[in-house]
Design an enzyme around this catalytic site. Structure first.
Site, PDB file in Angstrom:
ATOM      1  N   TYR A 153      74.537 -43.190 107.513  1.00 12.65           N
ATOM      2  CA  TYR A 153      75.059 -42.369 106.419  1.00 12.65           C
ATOM      3  C   TYR A 153      75.351 -40.958 106.931  1.00 12.65           C
ATOM      4  O   TYR A 153      76.410 -40.390 106.666  1.00 12.65           O
ATOM      5  CB  TYR A 153      74.046 -42.320 105.275  1.00 12.65           C
ATOM      6  N   SER A 191      77.407 -34.007 103.116  1.00 10.01           N
ATOM      7  CA  SER A 191      75.957 -33.940 102.947  1.00 10.01           C
ATOM      8  C   SER A 191      75.387 -33.075 104.054  1.00 10.01           C
ATOM      9  O   SER A 191      75.996 -32.913 105.115  1.00 10.01           O
ATOM     10  CB  SER A 191      75.369 -35.354 103.043  1.00 10.01           C
ATOM     11  N   LYS A 200      78.976 -38.910 107.210  1.00 13.06           N
ATOM     12  CA  LYS A 200      79.216 -37.610 106.592  1.00 13.06           C
ATOM     13  C   LYS A 200      79.623 -36.564 107.635  1.00 13.06           C
ATOM     14  O   LYS A 200      80.370 -35.626 107.328  1.00 13.06           O
ATOM     15  CB  LYS A 200      77.969 -37.167 105.819  1.00 13.06           C
TER      16      LYS A 200
END
Length: 255
Positions: free
Chosen positions: A161, A148, A165
């Site tokens: 998160y 991401s 990533k």
């Protein structure tokens, strides 16, 4: 120069996690259209069977195998069933991801932290190891990890998160360096804001979207198919000299 087979995946076997919707499903459809035998995986077998039948109706070779990527035994079963069905694995796409929270990083619970890291980092790590004996026997093996833009620069409200990533990007580069001797290419795609169910908390928020549009050179949300065709480039001979790359598809957000 003959370019007819540059993007062909004829007779290649591709295993894709998180493939029941969004980016994963689009990658599966693109790969199947390019001639690959595709195994789509997610948690629910019923949904996978329905999607596999939908793709088969288009003339594609697709099989659905359920798996909770957070469970190592289910990962082993996924690989075993894939090899039992098609004999090998040439392409692995780690797309399955989890993000159960959206908010301040300091309010993230230990349980949410563990789930995010388990699905987004540990699962790709374990699945790559499980696929290694088959990838190294392939004539053109490729691993594509879906990260991401948050892995490049942390996003507000998505702190852990984003950290997961970033770890996936670094881990992918480590694999790329070590697996080069086995001719296994490992690359990363970092999508920006793509219109999927997974990212609905972002694109359905008018305030967030207003801020995003001010920052984006290409002023729109991306679509899953745009990630699918980027994955196709990385999967086949078109990217035969590309490994350890981190490609963005974000409308210019990270410029």
């Amino acid at each position: 120069m003959d370019l007819s087979n540059v993007f062909s995946l004829d007779n290649k076997v591709a295993l894709i996690t998180g493939a029941s919707k969004g980016i994963g499903y689009s990658i599966a459809e693109v790969f199947a259209a390019a001639g690959a035998k595709v195994v789509i995986s997610s948690r629910k077998q019923d949904s996978l069977d329905e999607l596999a039948n939908k793709l088969k109706a288009k003339g594609y070779e697709v099989c659905g195998i359920s798996c909770n990527v957070g469970n190592i035994e289910e990962l082993r079963s996924l690989v075993d069933k894939t090899v039992e069905k098609y004999g090998t694995i040439d392409i692995l796409v780690n797309n399955a991801a989890a993000n159960p929270v959206f908010g301040p990083i300091h309010e993230t619970s230990t349980e949410a932290f563990d789930k995010i890291m388990n699905v987004n980092v540990k699962a790709p790590f374990e699945l790559m190891k499980l696929c290694f004996p088959f990838l190294r026997k392939s004539s053109s093996p490729s691993v594509i990890n879906i990260s991401s833009i948050g892995g490049i620069s942390p996003e507000a409200g998505l702190g852990i998160y984003s950290a997961s990533k970033a770890a996936l990007i670094s881990m992918s580069k480590g694999f790329a360096k070590e697996w080069g001797d086995h001719k296994i290419r490992v690359n990363v795609i970092c999508p920006g804001l793509i219109k999927t169910k997974f990212s609905e908390a972002l694109w359905s928020n008018e305030k967030i979207m207003e801020g995003m549009m001010k920052m984006l050179p290409i002023k729109r949300i991306g679509n899953p198919e745009e990630i699918g065709v980027m994955a196709l480039f990385l999967a086949g001979n078109s990217a035969s000299y590309t490994t350890g790359a981190v490609l963005t598809a974000d409308g210019g957000f990270t410029i």
